[in-house]
Design a protein around this motif. Sequence first.
Motif, PDB file in Angstrom:
ATOM      1  N   CYS A  22       0.847  -1.314  -0.172  1.00  0.00           N
ATOM      2  CA  CYS A  22      -0.104  -0.040   0.109  1.00  0.00           C
ATOM      3  C   CYS A  22       1.045   1.437  -0.175  1.00  0.00           C
ATOM      4  CB  CYS A  22      -0.815   0.008   1.172  1.00  0.00           C
ATOM      5  SG  CYS A  22      -1.951  -1.544   1.154  1.00  0.00           S
ATOM      6  N   CYS A  41       2.100   3.861  -2.787  1.00  0.00           N
ATOM      7  CA  CYS A  41       1.064   5.205  -2.906  1.00  0.00           C
ATOM      8  C   CYS A  41       1.041   5.850  -1.623  1.00  0.00           C
ATOM      9  CB  CYS A  41      -0.248   4.722  -3.529  1.00  0.00           C
ATOM     10  SG  CYS A  41      -0.195   3.937  -5.156  1.00  0.00           S
ATOM     11  N   HIS A  42       0.930   5.338  -0.469  1.00  0.00           N
ATOM     12  CA  HIS A  42       0.825   6.035   0.684  1.00  0.00           C
ATOM     13  C   HIS A  42       1.825   6.223   1.494  1.00  0.00           C
ATOM     14  CE1 HIS A  42      -3.778   5.899   0.216  1.00  0.00           C
ATOM     15  NE2 HIS A  42      -3.685   4.945  -0.418  1.00  0.00           N
ATOM     16  N   ARG A  54       1.081   9.149  -4.091  1.00  0.00           N
ATOM     17  CA  ARG A  54      -0.223   9.432  -4.925  1.00  0.00           C
ATOM     18  C   ARG A  54      -1.310   9.252  -4.254  1.00  0.00           C
ATOM     19  NH1 ARG A  54       1.480   4.958  -9.374  1.00  0.00           N
ATOM     20  NH2 ARG A  54       3.387   5.419  -9.467  1.00  0.00           N
ATOM     21  N   ARG A 110      -9.897  10.464  10.192  1.00  0.00           N
ATOM     22  CA  ARG A 110     -10.710  11.171   9.165  1.00  0.00           C
ATOM     23  C   ARG A 110     -11.706  10.147   8.646  1.00  0.00           C
ATOM     24  NH1 ARG A 110      -5.282  12.058   7.234  1.00  0.00           N
ATOM     25  NH2 ARG A 110      -5.495  10.450   5.621  1.00  0.00           N
ATOM     26  N   LEU A 111     -11.441   8.996   8.627  1.00  0.00           N
ATOM     27  CA  LEU A 111     -12.424   8.149   8.209  1.00  0.00           C
ATOM     28  C   LEU A 111     -13.096   7.149   9.153  1.00  0.00           C
ATOM     29  CD1 LEU A 111     -10.695   6.902   4.753  1.00  0.00           C
ATOM     30  CD2 LEU A 111     -12.459   8.848   5.178  1.00  0.00           C
ATOM     31  N   LEU A 169     -13.284   3.110   5.803  1.00  0.00           N
ATOM     32  CA  LEU A 169     -12.122   2.438   5.593  1.00  0.00           C
ATOM     33  C   LEU A 169     -12.190   1.212   4.760  1.00  0.00           C
ATOM     34  CD1 LEU A 169     -10.095   2.909   8.890  1.00  0.00           C
ATOM     35  CD2 LEU A 169      -9.446   3.791   6.891  1.00  0.00           C
ATOM     36  N   GLN A 181     -13.216   2.058   1.273  1.00  0.00           N
ATOM     37  CA  GLN A 181     -11.970   2.326   0.589  1.00  0.00           C
ATOM     38  C   GLN A 181     -11.191   1.294  -0.018  1.00  0.00           C
ATOM     39  OE1 GLN A 181     -11.624   5.587  -0.520  1.00  0.00           O
ATOM     40  NE2 GLN A 181      -9.560   5.043  -1.766  1.00  0.00           N
ATOM     41  N   GLY A 193     -11.241   6.982  -6.697  1.00  0.00           N
ATOM     42  CA  GLY A 193     -10.467   8.196  -6.767  1.00  0.00           C
ATOM     43  C   GLY A 193      -8.804   7.994  -6.932  1.00  0.00           C
ATOM     44  N   MET A 241      -7.545   5.000  -6.614  1.00  0.00           N
ATOM     45  CA  MET A 241      -6.919   3.872  -5.802  1.00  0.00           C
ATOM     46  C   MET A 241      -7.479   2.832  -6.499  1.00  0.00           C
ATOM     47  SD  MET A 241      -6.667   3.344  -1.772  1.00  0.00           S
ATOM     48  CE  MET A 241      -7.418   1.465  -1.285  1.00  0.00           C
ATOM     49  N   PRO A 242      -6.766   1.526  -6.841  1.00  0.00           N
ATOM     50  CA  PRO A 242      -7.236   0.165  -7.357  1.00  0.00           C
ATOM     51  C   PRO A 242      -8.129  -0.232  -6.162  1.00  0.00           C
ATOM     52  CG  PRO A 242      -5.238   0.212  -6.704  1.00  0.00           C
ATOM     53  CD  PRO A 242      -5.276   1.425  -6.684  1.00  0.00           C
ATOM     54  N   TYR A 245      -9.357  -3.229  -4.156  1.00  0.00           N
ATOM     55  CA  TYR A 245      -8.558  -4.535  -3.386  1.00  0.00           C
ATOM     56  C   TYR A 245      -9.789  -5.753  -3.323  1.00  0.00           C
ATOM     57  CZ  TYR A 245      -4.174  -2.338  -3.289  1.00  0.00           C
ATOM     58  OH  TYR A 245      -2.739  -2.018  -3.728  1.00  0.00           O
TER      59      TYR A 245
HETATM   60  C1  HEC Z   1      -1.875   2.961  -7.003  1.00  0.00           C
HETATM   61  C2  HEC Z   1      -1.871   3.591  -5.890  1.00  0.00           C
HETATM   62  C3  HEC Z   1      -2.752   3.361  -4.344  1.00  0.00           C
HETATM   63  C4  HEC Z   1      -2.651   1.889  -3.892  1.00  0.00           C
HETATM   64  C5  HEC Z   1      -1.693   0.989  -4.266  1.00  0.00           C
HETATM   65  C6  HEC Z   1      -3.346   1.997  -2.633  1.00  0.00           C
HETATM   66  N1  HEC Z   1      -3.816   3.156  -2.554  1.00  0.00           N
HETATM   67 FE1  HEC Z   1      -5.168   3.891  -1.010  1.00  0.00          FE
HETATM   68  N2  HEC Z   1      -5.450   5.467  -1.910  1.00  0.00           N
HETATM   69  C7  HEC Z   1      -4.830   5.819  -3.142  1.00  0.00           C
HETATM   70  C8  HEC Z   1      -5.273   7.142  -3.646  1.00  0.00           C
HETATM   71  C9  HEC Z   1      -5.030   8.190  -4.803  1.00  0.00           C
HETATM   72  C10 HEC Z   1      -6.411   7.804  -2.660  1.00  0.00           C
HETATM   73  C11 HEC Z   1      -7.243   8.894  -2.490  1.00  0.00           C
HETATM   74  C12 HEC Z   1      -8.544   8.402  -3.031  1.00  0.00           C
HETATM   75  C13 HEC Z   1      -9.667   9.847  -3.145  1.00  0.00           C
HETATM   76  O1  HEC Z   1      -9.082  10.730  -3.327  1.00  0.00           O
HETATM   77  O2  HEC Z   1     -10.717   9.502  -3.070  1.00  0.00           O
HETATM   78  C14 HEC Z   1      -6.328   6.621  -1.575  1.00  0.00           C
HETATM   79  C15 HEC Z   1      -7.193   6.303  -0.556  1.00  0.00           C
HETATM   80  C16 HEC Z   1      -7.118   5.490   0.343  1.00  0.00           C
HETATM   81  C17 HEC Z   1      -7.617   5.859   1.514  1.00  0.00           C
HETATM   82  C18 HEC Z   1      -8.604   6.819   2.339  1.00  0.00           C
HETATM   83  C19 HEC Z   1      -7.570   7.906   2.846  1.00  0.00           C
HETATM   84  C20 HEC Z   1      -8.041   9.303   3.123  1.00  0.00           C
HETATM   85  O3  HEC Z   1      -7.513   9.759   3.984  1.00  0.00           O
HETATM   86  O4  HEC Z   1      -9.063   9.732   2.646  1.00  0.00           O
HETATM   87  C21 HEC Z   1      -7.187   4.862   2.461  1.00  0.00           C
HETATM   88  C22 HEC Z   1      -7.828   4.345   3.749  1.00  0.00           C
HETATM   89  C23 HEC Z   1      -6.485   3.775   1.796  1.00  0.00           C
HETATM   90  N3  HEC Z   1      -6.423   4.353   0.454  1.00  0.00           N
HETATM   91  C24 HEC Z   1      -5.789   2.678   2.108  1.00  0.00           C
HETATM   92  C25 HEC Z   1      -5.055   2.025   1.225  1.00  0.00           C
HETATM   93  C26 HEC Z   1      -4.583   0.440   1.564  1.00  0.00           C
HETATM   94  C27 HEC Z   1      -4.845  -0.218   2.922  1.00  0.00           C
HETATM   95  C28 HEC Z   1      -3.858   0.118   0.419  1.00  0.00           C
HETATM   96  C29 HEC Z   1      -3.116  -1.095   0.307  1.00  0.00           C
HETATM   97  C30 HEC Z   1      -4.196  -2.401   0.673  1.00  0.00           C
HETATM   98  C31 HEC Z   1      -3.998   1.121  -0.557  1.00  0.00           C
HETATM   99  N4  HEC Z   1      -4.672   2.246  -0.032  1.00  0.00           N
HETATM  100  C32 HEC Z   1      -3.296   1.122  -1.820  1.00  0.00           C
HETATM  101  C33 HEC Z   1      -3.960   5.302  -3.952  1.00  0.00           C
HETATM  102  C34 HEC Z   1      -3.473   4.048  -3.675  1.00  0.00           C
END
Ligand code: HEC
Length: 487
Positions: free
Chosen positions: A406, A409-410, A419, A429-430, A435, A438, A444, A446-447, A449
């Motif tokens: 994760c 991107c985070h 990203r 926040r959430l 969560l 998401q 937005g 994010m793929p 899962y």
């Molecule tokens: C390809 C990039 C990418 C990957 C890999 C990814 N995310 Fe994200 N994630 C994003 C983006 C971009 C956003 C913002 C989405 C939006 O703006 O609505 C996001 C948003 C989130 C949020 C909401 C955060 C907030 O403050 O609003 C959470 C929680 C989250 N991701 C968890 C995860 C988790 C857990 C994983 C791994 C299983 C993961 N992400 C993998 C790109 C990614």
Amino acid sequence: MPMRFATAIAKWLEDRTGLGAALTPILGHTVPRRTASFWYVFGSSTLALFALQVATGVCLALVYVPSADQAYQSLVYLNHGAHLGWFLRAAHFWGSNAMVLVLVVHMLQVFLFGAYKYPRELTWICGVFLLLCTLGMAFTGQVLRWDQDAYWGLGIGASIASRAPGIGPGLVHVLLGGPIIGGRTLSRFFTVHVFLVPALLMALLGLHLWLVLRLGVNEWPMPGRLVDRETYRKRYEEEVQRDGVPFFPLAARKDMIAMAAVVLAVLVCAALFGPHGPRGFPDPTVIDTAPRPDFFFLWLFALFALLPAWTETFILLVGPVVAIGFLVALPFLSGAGEKSWLRRPGSVLAALLILLAIGTLTGLGTTSPWSPLMDGWSATPVPPIYVKGRSALELRGALVLQFKQCRNCHSLGGEGGLRGPALDGVASRLTRDQLIRQVLQGGGNMPAYGKNLSPAEVTALVAFMQTLHPVDEPVARTAAGPLLGPR
Ligand code: HEC
């Protein structure tokens, strides 16, 4: 009667264009006798392969759909649906490999024969840029395959580029056309691969050939016959006058044999080994891939895998500048003097060493039991303070976060991709439900899962994320009450 008609047309065309009169002396120009040799055919062989790439490339572009959601399917259609589509793809793939290979052999021959020396400096520099264009075509072509290798290869490239001090984020934006690998990335690479670089390549090629014609084919290097800027041109003229042979048909015959041979070899390889990929629909949620570049970049891949990670950025930024700078400067560093490889042991040794190093690294790259160590784009461990005093379930969630990468991107604790938003404090926040949604549905950028995590993993992951909030801020909760209703 038809013969007379054809002659009349030819005469009419020649009268209007004068091309025949202009081209005949070019074909018939004299070249030094010993250059009518198979040592001198690699340039024209590269040209033949380029022509093959243009022909097969245009045919492929008729079917290929440069859109992120259809590119993959259009390649699968070429492989299995279109009549002989697989052969077309295979010929383009093997042609690109062969073109890089033969081009490198051409450069080696030019280097060993001292052909880059006075007065052919510009021809060499032009050739260096032709090499760069060819490698550019090879790289962008790989991305157009738009499969897991392309996606993750690009991801690794982007994460390395992003670490360039100062310009990193800008560089990634230029490369990907936005913050993520998506439709715009593909459009960008398609345009570069199909319009930009080919146009540049053809212009450079024209200049290169013009220079070869104007300055003459490099004579066979004789040990002890030194290049002197004062006398070289006169001596060359004299040699060609005294002992030259017409380029066509004498030297050209060998060129044509070699051109036919390389094209035939490519077609045979294509028929025997078939097309390459596409291997797996590009999917950011499937992380257990081992992206491998095509063979011409394998040595780089191996190099970066073996070097300590902290050297990566430095080498990536400084390496190309030094390498290209050296190649461009070469004819000025040793523009005169001995041409024969028999009297240039240092040059021969250097060429051999570089070949050996690249060959060894390529070998390692194909069989590598390791995967490249890329900190910014790999499973960076969750920092200890985030796991101290956590329950077993929460700890498991921290592991899921790590293994699913994760943090590509985070960021967490200031380390990780940019990203998505930083995950420190996400729990304030959430809510738990938000969560879960998401993670399962993404959105937005994010793929999703949902298909790649088991329910238990999701529960653990969310339990861990719920611990991510500043000590003095409470966890976000769904407002209980009739106003919002059940979520
Ligand atoms: C390809 C990039 C990418 C990957 C890999 C990814 N995310 Fe994200 N994630 C994003 C983006 C971009 C956003 C913002 C989405 C939006 O703006 O609505 C996001 C948003 C989130 C949020 C909401 C955060 C907030 O403050 O609003 C959470 C929680 C989250 N991701 C968890 C995860 C988790 C857990 C994983 C791994 C299983 C993961 N992400 C993998 C790109 C990614």
